[in-house]
Design a protein around this motif. Structure first.
Motif, PDB file in Angstrom:
ATOM      1  N   SER A  78      -2.723   6.692  22.672  1.00 33.57           N
ATOM      2  CA  SER A  78      -3.907   5.836  22.755  1.00 33.57           C
ATOM      3  C   SER A  78      -3.716   4.554  21.948  1.00 33.57           C
ATOM      4  N   LYS A  79      -3.166   4.684  20.751  1.00 25.25           N
ATOM      5  CA  LYS A  79      -2.919   3.508  19.915  1.00 25.25           C
ATOM      6  C   LYS A  79      -1.895   2.584  20.568  1.00 25.25           C
ATOM      7  N   LEU A  80      -0.873   3.187  21.170  1.00 24.58           N
ATOM      8  CA  LEU A  80       0.149   2.397  21.846  1.00 24.58           C
ATOM      9  C   LEU A  80      -0.438   1.688  23.067  1.00 24.58           C
ATOM     10  N   ALA A  81      -1.270   2.393  23.819  1.00 20.08           N
ATOM     11  CA  ALA A  81      -1.911   1.804  24.995  1.00 20.08           C
ATOM     12  C   ALA A  81      -2.798   0.629  24.589  1.00 20.08           C
ATOM     13  N   GLU A  82      -3.529   0.774  23.497  1.00 22.79           N
ATOM     14  CA  GLU A  82      -4.384  -0.310  23.006  1.00 22.79           C
ATOM     15  C   GLU A  82      -3.548  -1.526  22.617  1.00 22.79           C
ATOM     16  N   PHE A  83      -2.389  -1.267  22.037  1.00 26.78           N
ATOM     17  CA  PHE A  83      -1.501  -2.362  21.633  1.00 26.78           C
ATOM     18  C   PHE A  83      -0.994  -3.119  22.858  1.00 26.78           C
ATOM     19  N   ILE A  84      -0.534  -2.382  23.861  1.00 30.29           N
ATOM     20  CA  ILE A  84       0.013  -3.009  25.066  1.00 30.29           C
ATOM     21  C   ILE A  84      -1.082  -3.723  25.857  1.00 30.29           C
ATOM     22  N   ALA A  85      -2.278  -3.159  25.870  1.00 31.17           N
ATOM     23  CA  ALA A  85      -3.379  -3.717  26.657  1.00 31.17           C
ATOM     24  C   ALA A  85      -4.046  -4.921  25.994  1.00 31.17           C
ATOM     25  N   ASN A  86      -3.634  -5.232  24.773  1.00 33.12           N
ATOM     26  CA  ASN A  86      -4.189  -6.386  24.065  1.00 33.12           C
ATOM     27  C   ASN A  86      -3.385  -7.635  24.426  1.00 33.12           C
ATOM     28  N   LYS A  87      -4.024  -8.577  25.050  1.00 33.69           N
ATOM     29  CA  LYS A  87      -3.358  -9.800  25.514  1.00 33.69           C
ATOM     30  C   LYS A  87      -2.587 -10.496  24.400  1.00 33.69           C
ATOM     31  N   ASN A  88      -3.086 -10.433  23.180  1.00 31.97           N
ATOM     32  CA  ASN A  88      -2.459 -11.140  22.061  1.00 31.97           C
ATOM     33  C   ASN A  88      -1.070 -10.613  21.717  1.00 31.97           C
ATOM     34  N   ASN A  89      -0.736  -9.429  22.226  1.00 34.50           N
ATOM     35  CA  ASN A  89       0.573  -8.851  21.924  1.00 34.50           C
ATOM     36  C   ASN A  89       1.634  -9.185  22.969  1.00 34.50           C
ATOM     37  N   GLY A  90       1.244  -9.972  23.981  1.00 34.87           N
ATOM     38  CA  GLY A  90       2.228 -10.562  24.881  1.00 34.87           C
ATOM     39  C   GLY A  90       2.708  -9.715  26.036  1.00 34.87           C
ATOM     40  N   PHE A  91       2.024  -8.601  26.329  1.00 35.40           N
ATOM     41  CA  PHE A  91       2.439  -7.764  27.456  1.00 35.40           C
ATOM     42  C   PHE A  91       1.618  -8.043  28.713  1.00 35.40           C
ATOM     43  N   THR A  92       0.398  -8.502  28.532  1.00 31.86           N
ATOM     44  CA  THR A  92      -0.509  -8.701  29.656  1.00 31.86           C
ATOM     45  C   THR A  92      -1.084 -10.114  29.654  1.00 31.86           C
ATOM     46  N   THR A  93      -1.653 -10.486  30.797  1.00 31.68           N
ATOM     47  CA  THR A  93      -2.337 -11.780  30.900  1.00 31.68           C
ATOM     48  C   THR A  93      -3.822 -11.635  30.609  1.00 31.68           C
ATOM     49  N   PHE A  94      -4.256 -10.435  30.260  1.00 35.65           N
ATOM     50  CA  PHE A  94      -5.668 -10.149  30.021  1.00 35.65           C
ATOM     51  C   PHE A  94      -5.772  -9.035  28.982  1.00 35.65           C
TER      52      PHE A  94
END
Length: 205
Positions: A78-94
């Protein structure tokens, strides 16, 4: 665009790239492997410069990480998913809304780890740090795939994936050059699914 913080995954020993396990290559080379009949077992997340730009794509990426890292408990995932899903961490555009992300995590947690996530078929897999240029890789693809008697959708798609992974836009001319055929042949063989996939891949560049 934020820098993709891939070091967070590396520091936590998260697997996001895995070679085929059961499928064996038809030929092995210094630069990589060739699977004449293709393989669905190769996972290589975050290779392309393109960012995750849809909820569906994010869900698939998280599902693959859950599958490749069975050592993770639900809290860690869950913590890892939150990290990846946060746009500020550079994995997503949203940034996915917290409640929606919780639902995705809950659904993924219910999936059977014995059943691998849906994946694209690959015939050519390049090793990391080969030192090959894009032109050299495209030449190899053309030699191994283009030399086969008939250009079909699987050969076109394999070429599209390589172009995309190298951060380049997919064009009909570039596909024709790789597969050593005319642009007319590519246009004739490009079915609706390939055209849609081409547009999706190009949107990520």
């Amino acid at each position: 665009m934020s820098h993709r913080k891939i070091e967070h995954l590396n520091d936590n020993r998260i697997i996001y790239r895995r070679l085929p396990v059961s499928d064996k290559p038809s030929h092995s080379f210094d630069w990589g492997y060739f699977y004449e009949d293709g393989t669905y077992e190769f996972y290589d997340l975050f290779k392309s410069k393109a960012l995750i730009n849809t909820y569906k794509s994010l869900r698939w990426h998280l599902r693959v990480i859950w599958y490749l890292n069975p050592q993770l408990n639900l809290e860690e995932f869950s913590k890892l998913a939150e990290f990846i899903a946060n746009k500020n961490n550079g994995f997503t555009t949203f940034t996915m809304p917290p409640e929606k992300l919780k639902n995705v995590i809950r659904d993924i947690n219910k999936t059977d780890l014995e059943h691998p996530p849906n994946n694209k078929q690959r015939k050519i897999i390049f090793k990391d740090f080969t030192g090959l240029t894009l032109h050299e890789k495209l030449t190899i693809v053309g030699q191994l795939i283009g030399k086969q008697s008939e250009i079909d959708s699987s050969k076109i798609y394999e070429s599209m994936l390589l172009i995309n992974h190298e951060g380049k836009r997919i064009t009909i001319k570039l596909l024709a050059d790789i597969l050593n055929c005319s642009t007319r042949t590519i246009n004739r063989k490009m079915n609706d699914q390939l055209k849609q996939e081409k547009n999706i891949l190009n949107e990520k560049i």
